[in-house]
Enzyme design. Structure first.
Site, PDB file in Angstrom:
ATOM      1  CE1 TYR A 294      41.915  27.733  62.660  1.00 41.62           C
ATOM      2  CE2 TYR A 294      41.042  28.648  60.661  1.00 41.62           C
ATOM      3  CZ  TYR A 294      41.299  28.624  62.283  1.00 41.62           C
ATOM      4  OH  TYR A 294      39.870  28.810  63.430  1.00 41.62           O
TER       5      TYR A 294
ATOM      6  CE1 TYR B 241      33.982  32.090  64.994  1.00 37.23           C
ATOM      7  CE2 TYR B 241      33.180  30.404  65.153  1.00 37.23           C
ATOM      8  CZ  TYR B 241      33.924  31.304  65.311  1.00 37.23           C
ATOM      9  OH  TYR B 241      34.733  31.166  66.280  1.00 37.23           O
TER      10      TYR B 241
ATOM     11  CG  HIS C 226      37.930  25.368  60.841  1.00 30.04           C
ATOM     12  ND1 HIS C 226      39.336  25.151  61.576  1.00 30.04           N
ATOM     13  CD2 HIS C 226      37.417  25.775  61.972  1.00 30.04           C
ATOM     14  CE1 HIS C 226      39.194  26.135  62.684  1.00 30.04           C
ATOM     15  NE2 HIS C 226      38.330  26.204  62.846  1.00 30.04           N
TER      16      HIS C 226
ATOM     17  CD1 TRP D 215      37.030  23.364  67.920  1.00 26.88           C
ATOM     18  CD2 TRP D 215      36.881  22.263  66.630  1.00 26.88           C
ATOM     19  NE1 TRP D 215      37.261  24.179  66.523  1.00 26.88           N
ATOM     20  CE2 TRP D 215      37.596  22.597  65.943  1.00 26.88           C
ATOM     21  CE3 TRP D 215      37.151  21.012  66.637  1.00 26.88           C
ATOM     22  CZ2 TRP D 215      37.388  22.966  64.289  1.00 26.88           C
ATOM     23  CZ3 TRP D 215      37.024  20.333  64.925  1.00 26.88           C
ATOM     24  CH2 TRP D 215      37.313  21.596  63.925  1.00 26.88           C
ATOM     25  CD1 TRP D 216      38.579  25.969  71.191  1.00 28.23           C
ATOM     26  CD2 TRP D 216      38.357  26.010  73.729  1.00 28.23           C
ATOM     27  NE1 TRP D 216      37.775  26.378  71.384  1.00 28.23           N
ATOM     28  CE2 TRP D 216      37.367  27.185  73.005  1.00 28.23           C
ATOM     29  CE3 TRP D 216      38.001  25.935  74.784  1.00 28.23           C
ATOM     30  CZ2 TRP D 216      36.609  27.633  73.969  1.00 28.23           C
ATOM     31  CZ3 TRP D 216      37.816  27.051  75.980  1.00 28.23           C
ATOM     32  CH2 TRP D 216      36.441  27.704  74.511  1.00 28.23           C
TER      33      TRP D 216
END
Length: 107
Positions: free
Chosen positions: A18, A41, A22, A76-77
């Site tokens: 993860y 964010y 990112h 992206w999802w």
């Protein structure tokens, strides 16, 4: 400006992946988030529960509700779906979090 927070769930053993993904976030996704009014964010990880806690600030006239229609957001999802809990369409499962304290709001 408004601050919102929500919880997501990472699959066990996927923290490093993860973080890697990112760290290499696509510039076109960053642009889409910025253009939608998203600022500052941040995502935090709880290793005991595998929960991800996201917090972001957005403009009052944000267009975050339009992000799911963007190809880059859908891609992206799809890219992230193998390492976190998602709906059948790969939208990350999110639980909104309610604010209960804000130090700056004290007088």
């Amino acid at each position: 400006m408004e601050t919102i927070a929500f919880r997501m769930v990472l699959n066990p053993g996927m923290r490093e992946e993860y973080e890697r993904r990112h760290a290499q976030i696509w510039p076109e996704l960053v642009d889409a988030l910025h253009n939608a009014g998203v600022r500052d964010y941040r995502i935090f990880f709880d290793p005991d529960s595998h929960h991800l806690f996201a917090m972001l600030t957005r403009h009052n006239h944000h267009t975050m509700n339009e992000l799911p229609q963007l190809d880059v957001m859908r891609k992206w999802w799809d890219y992230m779906a193998d390492i976190m809990q998602t709906a059948a369409d790969h939208t990350p499962l999110q639980q909104p979090l309610e604010p209960v304290f804000h130090l700056n709001s004290l007088s």
